[in-house]
Design an enzyme around this catalytic site. Structure first.
Site, PDB file in Angstrom:
ATOM      1  CG  ASN A 448       4.073   0.800  -6.524  1.00 54.94           C
ATOM      2  OD1 ASN A 448       4.859   1.568  -5.989  1.00 54.94           O
ATOM      3  ND2 ASN A 448       3.708   0.931  -7.781  1.00 54.94           N
ATOM      4  CG  ASP A 449       0.631   3.073  -3.868  1.00 50.95           C
ATOM      5  OD1 ASP A 449       1.499   3.600  -4.583  1.00 50.95           O
ATOM      6  OD2 ASP A 449      -0.551   2.912  -4.220  1.00 50.95           O
ATOM      7  CB  VAL A 450       2.599  -0.707   1.501  1.00 51.77           C
ATOM      8  CG1 VAL A 450       1.089  -0.636   1.496  1.00 51.77           C
ATOM      9  CG2 VAL A 450       3.088  -1.937   0.773  1.00 51.77           C
ATOM     10  CB  ALA A 489      -1.112   6.284  -4.457  1.00 53.07           C
TER      11      ALA A 489
END
Lengths: 522, 93
Positions: A448-450, A489
């Protein structure tokens, strides 16, 4: 009995082998050889130590037998998905061993009968450092292990074994600390304050580990307080090395510090913590080398300390955050973070059949795995789909791995290697990004965040500036995810709502099985 | 040379060697590097063996050293074996 010179020469040879070990371990072709030469170095060091003096082998044989058995069984039986827990746990044992060696050396130095150990200033200071670093490593690693195995501050409902470990360990710490404090107090009657301090530290550690939340009010205050208490106690240990209780109070407060330092760190920051604890376990061994005046401990410990620091730096860079920010900062949505419902207005959902049709015509497909792939153990089905596309449609298939994807450095690489994915097909983030516009279909599984383009576009977001895999620039992007829940995050990901993105809401493994079925029928 | 100064020299040089030797690690080897270096940190087993074996040491010290022997051996044996297992997986293609 070997002469001291021969022993020391053998230690130098062992040290050289350790250096070769790390050097070779950082290149794929020589890695296996490197690991084995390290093992050989360790064997040499242990063998000459056993022959170096008049030793009584009874305890040694018992200890080595138990340790080898546990170590071998654990190493040979652990599944690749549980590797982060395993590495975390081994770090802890390293720290624990350092505490015990330093403590034992202190006890021996205080005894009138022993001549091999002398309580010099160097020895006392090093013992304090070993005690503190070792204890932070031991308890910090236990927390990291508990979080990765999901029985500390992650899940509410636990399996039986998780409950046994969780409550068993807490109980052992509280009971052990209190019992020892009472025994010491009863024996000499003049250490009331120290006895109380030990009981408090044992209670704190035990109770914090049972806490269901990762943070609590007053946490920072307690963090600093325990750091100051540990350092103050260190000074007292140097002044009064003969007081055995004092050393354990020091270890106790080092433990409180270790627990608090790691308790609030989770999710995507886990690789940093694991690498950092790795470094600490080396530094603890190094400090122990100063306790017993032994070069090979210092050399080996420093090497491990350095390699841990290098990995920590790589991990921090991959998140565009400083180490201080990981350890002390908080990660979470800011006031500027856009509302999730607003961002996700145009999300399009898809099915296995539709994905199969897309894949049929695709010339280049890239898989981007994240922690979700590890959770659903989907690495084997991901590989199956990859192989199938190559065989059936002649598609060019690649796997792109972000440095901090997963819960430890290199987590995804280990899983894909376990699933027999060719090493050549694993691409690093930069490599993928250079050619991403030619990719027809990009399949994101459990990341997700990456892959959040906000890192590139919004300088105010908490992940601003973090290098990401630019999957949004692929012609079509498919995201396999169970829901629209945010990643670590805590911010929404506009990728999910882009025109060229299709969401497949499903568990990783099931999703891939559905796609494979659909591709078979195409 | 004073023994402390000598040990500190060794320490500083070893740290530098560590930084120089491990320059660029490909991501695939991050995990093996960690588990492998962790096995090396089990070197404390040396100190543990000595303290557990020396008969002149007090009983308490020897018992603590026994625990250290167990912990450090888990580290050494487990660390090298698990790294070998992992690396073989990377290699077999």
């Amino acid at each position: 009995m070997l002469s001291q010179n021969i022993v020391n020469i053998a230690y130098v040879i062992a040290a050289i082998f350790f250096i070769m070990n790390l050097k070779w371990l950082s290149h794929p072709r020589t890695a296996v050889k490197g690991n084995r030469i390290g093992a050989l170095g360790m064997l040499i060091a242990i063998a000459v130590t056993l022959l170096s003096g008049q030793l009584d082998y009874k305890l040694i044989i018992i200890g080595v037998a138990i340790g080898s058995l546990i170590g071998a069984v654990a190493a040979l039986r652990v599944s690749m998905t549980s590797m982060p827990e395993m590495v975390g746990l081994f770090n802890g044992f390293g720290g624990g061993a350092s505490i015990m060696v330093a403590g034992a050396a202190l006890v021996a130095a205080m005894s009138a009968l022993t001549t091999s150990y002398e309580a010099t200033m160097q020895m006392k200071v090093a013992t304090v450092l070993s005690g503190i670093i070792g204890s932070v490593t031991f308890f910090g690693s236990y927390v990291a292990f508990g979080k990765l195995a999901e029985f500390i501050a992650v899940k509410w409902k636990l399996y039986l074994w998780q409950n046994i470990v969780k409550f068993g360990f807490s109980f052992a710490v509280i009971a052990g600390g209190s019992w020892y404090a009472y025994a010491e107090y009863a024996a000499s009657n003049d250490n009331l304050f120290l006895a109380i301090a030990l009981v408090i530290s044992a209670l704190l550690i035990g109770l914090l580990l049972l806490n269901k939340k990762a943070t609590f009010p007053g946490m920072n205050l307690l963090k600093w307080a325990s750091a100051i208490i540990a350092i103050t106690l260190g000074v007292f240990v140097v002044l009064h090395p003969e007081n055995g209780l004092l050393f354990w109070v020091l270890v106790g407060w080092g433990g409180v510090l270790g627990v608090i330092l790691t308790l609030s760190i989770g999710g995507a920051d886990m690789p940093v913590v694991i690498a950092l604890l790795n470094s600490y376990s080396g530094l603890a061994a190094c400090a122990t080398g100063f306790v017993i005046n032994n070069n090979v401990l210092i050399i080996a410990g420093s090497l491990v300390g350095a390699s841990g620091i290098i990995l920590t730096k790589i991990m921090c860079k991959a998140m565009n955050r400083s180490l201080a920010n990981v350890l002390f900062g908080t990660m979470g949505p800011t006031a500027d973070t856009p509302d999730a419902d607003e961002v996700y207005k145009t999300v399009k959902s898809t099915s296995g059949d539709e994905i199969a049709m897309l894949l049929e015509t695709a010339q280049k497909v890239v898989f981007v795995p994240g922690y979700g792939m590890a959770v659903s153990q989907a690495q084997h089905v991901v590989r199956d789909l990859g192989n199938m596309l190559e065989e059936k449609f002649g598609t060019e298939v690649e796997y792109s791995v972000h440095p901090v994807a997963g819960r430890m450095p290199g987590h995804m690489n280990v899983l894909l290697a376990e699933a027999n994915v060719d090493y050549d097909k694993l691409k690093e983030m930069d490599e993928t990004n250079m050619t991403i516009s030619q990719v027809d279909v990009c399949i994101v599984v459990g990341a997700n965040d990456v892959v959040n383009p906000v890192a590139r576009t919004d300088p105010k977001s908490p992940i601003a500036g973090m290098p990401i895999i630019d999957v949004d620039k692929a012609k079509t992007c498919i995201v396999i995810k169970r829901s629209l829940a945010p990643g670590f995050a805590g911010i929404p990901n506009p990728l999910f709502a882009m025109d060229n993105t299709l969401m497949f809401f499903n568990d990783g493994k099931k999703a891939f099985m559905e796609i494979i079925e659909a591709v078979k029928e195409v | 040379m004073d023994s402390l100064v000598m040990l500190l020299t060794v320490f500083v040089l070893a740290i530098f060697v560590g930084f120089e030797v491990i320059t660029k690690v490909p991501p695939t080897l991050h995990t093996p590097l960690m588990s492998g270096s962790n096995a090396i940190s089990g070197i404390t087993v040396i100190g543990a063996l000595l303290l557990a074996g020396q008969m002149e040491n007090p009983q308490l010290a020897r018992m603590m050293a026994l625990v250290a022997v167990i912990f450090a051996t888990i580290n050494v044996v487990g660390g090298f074996l698990v790294t070998d297992r992992m690396l073989k997986m990377f290699k077999k293609k």
